[in-house]
Design a protein around this motif. Sequence first.
Motif, PDB file in Angstrom:
ATOM      1  N   LYS A  75       0.784  -1.266  -0.039  1.00 46.82           N
ATOM      2  CA  LYS A  75      -0.068  -0.016  -0.068  1.00 46.82           C
ATOM      3  C   LYS A  75       0.806   1.229  -0.137  1.00 46.82           C
ATOM      4  N   TRP A  76       1.749   1.407   0.829  1.00 45.25           N
ATOM      5  CA  TRP A  76       2.832   2.518   1.076  1.00 45.25           C
ATOM      6  C   TRP A  76       3.602   2.565  -0.528  1.00 45.25           C
ATOM      7  N   ARG A  77       3.794   1.627  -1.304  1.00 44.85           N
ATOM      8  CA  ARG A  77       4.417   1.719  -2.594  1.00 44.85           C
ATOM      9  C   ARG A  77       3.465   2.203  -3.570  1.00 44.85           C
ATOM     10  N   ALA A  78       2.375   1.762  -3.526  1.00 41.77           N
ATOM     11  CA  ALA A  78       1.394   2.119  -4.503  1.00 41.77           C
ATOM     12  C   ALA A  78       0.931   3.569  -4.346  1.00 41.77           C
ATOM     13  N   THR A  79       0.826   3.931  -2.887  1.00 37.53           N
ATOM     14  CA  THR A  79       0.656   5.399  -2.571  1.00 37.53           C
ATOM     15  C   THR A  79       1.705   6.171  -3.302  1.00 37.53           C
ATOM     16  N   ALA A  80       3.043   5.726  -3.033  1.00 29.69           N
ATOM     17  CA  ALA A  80       4.070   6.805  -3.543  1.00 29.69           C
ATOM     18  C   ALA A  80       3.968   6.672  -5.141  1.00 29.69           C
ATOM     19  N   ARG A  81       3.473   5.698  -5.912  1.00 30.25           N
ATOM     20  CA  ARG A  81       3.468   5.818  -7.196  1.00 30.25           C
ATOM     21  C   ARG A  81       2.381   6.638  -7.788  1.00 30.25           C
ATOM     22  N   GLU A  82       1.332   6.546  -7.214  1.00 26.66           N
ATOM     23  CA  GLU A  82       0.056   7.511  -7.443  1.00 26.66           C
ATOM     24  C   GLU A  82       0.323   8.832  -7.195  1.00 26.66           C
ATOM     25  N   ALA A  83       0.841   9.020  -6.053  1.00 19.31           N
ATOM     26  CA  ALA A  83       1.296  10.670  -5.572  1.00 19.31           C
ATOM     27  C   ALA A  83       2.237  11.025  -6.306  1.00 19.31           C
ATOM     28  N   GLY A  84       3.335  10.225  -6.814  1.00 20.17           N
ATOM     29  CA  GLY A  84       4.290  10.891  -7.875  1.00 20.17           C
ATOM     30  C   GLY A  84       3.608  11.110  -9.247  1.00 20.17           C
ATOM     31  N   LYS A  85       2.680  10.497  -9.625  1.00 18.87           N
ATOM     32  CA  LYS A  85       1.972  10.786 -10.785  1.00 18.87           C
ATOM     33  C   LYS A  85       0.894  12.213 -10.536  1.00 18.87           C
ATOM     34  N   GLN A  86       0.360  12.278  -9.398  1.00 13.61           N
ATOM     35  CA  GLN A  86      -0.333  13.495  -9.278  1.00 13.61           C
ATOM     36  C   GLN A  86       0.618  14.549  -9.013  1.00 13.61           C
ATOM     37  N   SER A  87       1.664  14.457  -8.286  1.00 15.95           N
ATOM     38  CA  SER A  87       2.456  15.820  -8.262  1.00 15.95           C
ATOM     39  C   SER A  87       3.226  16.011  -9.278  1.00 15.95           C
ATOM     40  N   ARG A  88       3.145  15.170 -10.587  1.00 17.85           N
ATOM     41  CA  ARG A  88       3.905  15.556 -11.862  1.00 17.85           C
ATOM     42  C   ARG A  88       5.393  15.017 -11.516  1.00 17.85           C
ATOM     43  N   ARG A  89       5.598  14.284 -10.637  1.00 11.20           N
ATOM     44  CA  ARG A  89       7.162  13.756 -10.661  1.00 11.20           C
ATOM     45  C   ARG A  89       7.402  12.656 -11.726  1.00 11.20           C
ATOM     46  N   VAL A  90       8.522  12.688 -12.157  1.00 13.79           N
ATOM     47  CA  VAL A  90       9.133  11.623 -13.205  1.00 13.79           C
ATOM     48  C   VAL A  90       9.993  10.608 -12.432  1.00 13.79           C
ATOM     49  N   ARG A  91      10.594  11.030 -11.237  1.00 15.12           N
ATOM     50  CA  ARG A  91      11.470  10.021 -10.207  1.00 15.12           C
ATOM     51  C   ARG A  91      10.507   9.875  -9.072  1.00 15.12           C
ATOM     52  N   PHE A  92       9.999   8.936  -8.946  1.00 16.12           N
ATOM     53  CA  PHE A  92       9.267   8.528  -7.758  1.00 16.12           C
ATOM     54  C   PHE A  92       9.937   8.030  -6.608  1.00 16.12           C
ATOM     55  N   PRO A  93       9.729   8.574  -5.225  1.00 17.74           N
ATOM     56  CA  PRO A  93      10.264   7.974  -4.393  1.00 17.74           C
ATOM     57  C   PRO A  93      10.177   6.464  -4.109  1.00 17.74           C
ATOM     58  N   ARG A  94      11.551   5.896  -3.650  1.00 19.51           N
ATOM     59  CA  ARG A  94      11.662   4.630  -3.267  1.00 19.51           C
ATOM     60  C   ARG A  94      11.078   4.342  -1.863  1.00 19.51           C
ATOM     61  N   VAL A  95      10.162   3.249  -1.720  1.00 23.25           N
ATOM     62  CA  VAL A  95       9.601   2.929  -0.375  1.00 23.25           C
ATOM     63  C   VAL A  95      10.522   1.702  -0.015  1.00 23.25           C
ATOM     64  N   ALA A  96      11.402   1.685   0.740  1.00 27.42           N
ATOM     65  CA  ALA A  96      12.373   0.606   1.213  1.00 27.42           C
ATOM     66  C   ALA A  96      11.685  -0.524   2.036  1.00 27.42           C
ATOM     67  N   ASP A  97      12.154  -1.695   2.234  1.00 29.43           N
ATOM     68  CA  ASP A  97      11.682  -2.612   3.266  1.00 29.43           C
ATOM     69  C   ASP A  97      11.533  -1.941   4.316  1.00 29.43           C
ATOM     70  N   ALA A  98      10.756  -2.432   5.469  1.00 32.05           N
ATOM     71  CA  ALA A  98      10.541  -2.079   6.722  1.00 32.05           C
ATOM     72  C   ALA A  98      11.953  -2.487   7.437  1.00 32.05           C
ATOM     73  N   ALA A  99      12.388  -1.378   8.066  1.00 28.91           N
ATOM     74  CA  ALA A  99      13.788  -1.509   8.952  1.00 28.91           C
ATOM     75  C   ALA A  99      13.479  -1.540  10.476  1.00 28.91           C
ATOM     76  N   THR A 100      14.838  -2.359  10.970  1.00 28.42           N
ATOM     77  CA  THR A 100      14.815  -2.331  12.280  1.00 28.42           C
ATOM     78  C   THR A 100      15.500  -1.210  13.084  1.00 28.42           C
ATOM     79  N   SER A 101      15.554  -0.905  14.197  1.00 28.66           N
ATOM     80  CA  SER A 101      16.316   0.313  14.787  1.00 28.66           C
ATOM     81  C   SER A 101      17.734   0.049  14.294  1.00 28.66           C
ATOM     82  N   LYS A 102      18.324  -1.057  14.415  1.00 20.63           N
ATOM     83  CA  LYS A 102      19.681  -1.382  14.054  1.00 20.63           C
ATOM     84  C   LYS A 102      19.961  -0.963  12.603  1.00 20.63           C
TER      85      LYS A 102
END
Length: 246
Positions: free
Chosen positions: A131-158
């Motif tokens: 869902k986060w990755r799909a949101t980044a894709r759609e928001a990238g389109k809506q905001s007229r970006r051509v380089r969308f943000p990368r949503v990484a895998d969930a990270a631990t504190s380390k």
Amino acid sequence: MTAPVFVVDHFDTDGSGRYVLDGPEGRHAVSVKRLRAGEGVVLTDGAGRWAEGEVDAAEGKDRLIVRLGEVVEEPEELPRLTVVQALPKGDRGEVAVETMTEVGVDVVVPWAAARCITQWKGERGLKSLGKWRATAREAGKQSRRVRFPRVADAATSKQVASLLAEAEFAAVLHESGTEPLATAGLPTSGDIVLVVGPEGGVSPEELALFEAAGARAYRLGRSVLRTSTAGTAAAALLLGRTGRWS
């Protein structure tokens, strides 16, 4: 209004400069946007490559014929901005990703902080990440970006600490910070990594771990923001100060 953006896997034409936009993107262009001959569009792979085009014709409900211009590549902007976002409750995570995409964040790292009520585990975690990755894709389109943000895998504190150790500038939004983020010295290249904690705050143990990795605690302002809005506000502040908004 700038031309609408559509995501494509390739830029191959039929030899005469005509590109067929079909599938879900073609359906959205024809049936939702109702684009017609003569209107402009932008096609992008979401990774920086893009081309302007002009609609030649709409066919059926899901095929748009576009006369495609030259394919160009937008370079990465510097310094790069990564926001480590603690997992919020409900759909606030998608809200955070959407607005951070709109302001220009380059990478979003979901963080399973100790005080997060929400925890991503098993299939639920994979679904939430999708869902986060799909949101980044759609928001990238809506905001007229051509380089969308990368949503990484969930990270631990380390893993977050390792990111902070490699950054040119590493910050944790925390009430213990004595220096406002608005006056912090920022680099002109490399990576800025910003940590946004959960509603319950960054734990003392996490803060100590991050400070040992080279990060400092900063104040964002006098008011206390929700975790889903703090990253967007801080990102806007930093991007304005680095000149990326100029």
